[in-house]
Design an enzyme around this catalytic site. Structure first.
Site, PDB file in Angstrom:
ATOM      1  CG  HIS A  54      29.705  -5.644 -39.789  1.00 15.95           C
ATOM      2  ND1 HIS A  54      31.285  -5.043 -39.648  1.00 15.95           N
ATOM      3  CD2 HIS A  54      29.216  -4.789 -40.598  1.00 15.95           C
ATOM      4  CE1 HIS A  54      30.948  -3.783 -40.348  1.00 15.95           C
ATOM      5  NE2 HIS A  54      30.048  -3.629 -41.142  1.00 15.95           N
ATOM      6  CD  GLU A  56      33.251  -9.542 -37.824  1.00 15.99           C
ATOM      7  OE1 GLU A  56      34.469  -9.303 -38.187  1.00 15.99           O
ATOM      8  OE2 GLU A  56      32.160  -9.295 -38.332  1.00 15.99           O
ATOM      9  CB  CYS A  84      35.550  -3.224 -38.827  1.00 14.27           C
ATOM     10  SG  CYS A  84      34.133  -3.454 -37.947  1.00 14.27           S
ATOM     11  CB  CYS A  87      33.435  -6.609 -35.514  1.00 13.91           C
ATOM     12  SG  CYS A  87      32.082  -6.397 -36.461  1.00 13.91           S
TER      13      CYS A  87
END
Length: 161
Positions: A54, A56, A84, A87
């Site tokens: 992701h 992040e 999410c 993260c």
């Protein structure tokens, strides 16, 4: 130090890179207390065949490698979409001082939409949260991507704004 909008524009630049790569357009940058961008990333789960890639996580990894330390004390993460669960956990473990994000994620957002995993009493670290920075631009980029995906079979085109 520059404004939150300045850094969110850099995160949007990362999101556009994800879009151009055929990934969900989410981008992130990590900034130190002096305002220097230490790390950046965008969603790359498809291209890297990595469910943890992701935006992040990519930005955190980039900064941690650059600094030679997984602790990113006093840093701020700018991300175009509400983090999410995975993260959010990484943000706490990295000991970030601050999280700034654009659009909310009604289905899987774990900062305000579905839960607030970051601000729980059992954590021994507190992260200051600012939301809604350039949210409409982040949301527009995501909506454009998903509309294009739905419309691919009819020959639609995708906007990069």
């Amino acid at each position: 130090m520059r404004s939150d909008e300045f850094y969110m524009h850099r995160a949007l630049d990362q999101a556009r890179q994800a879009l151009n790569a055929g990934e969900v357009p989410v981008g992130a940058v990590l900034v130190d207390p002096q305002g220097e961008i230490l790390g950046s990333g965008y969603n790359a789960t498809i291209s890297r065949q990595d469910p943890s890639a992701h935006a992040e996580i990519q930005a955190l990894r980039d900064a941690a490698l650059r600094l030679g330390n997984y602790r990113l004390d006093d840093c701020t993460l700018y991300v175009t979409l509400e983090p999410c669960m995975m993260c959010s956990g990484a943000i706490i473990h990295a000991r970030l001082a601050r999280l700034v994000y654009g659009a909310t994620e009604p289905r899987t957002g774990m900062v305000e939409s579905q839960a607030n995993l970051i601000d729980q009493p059992w954590h021994n670290h507190r992260v200051t949260i600012t939301s809604g920075i350039l949210a409409s631009r982040s949301k527009k980029l995501l909506q454009s991507f998903f509309a294009y995906r739905r419309d691919q079979s009819t020959g639609g085109t995708m906007s990069n704004d």
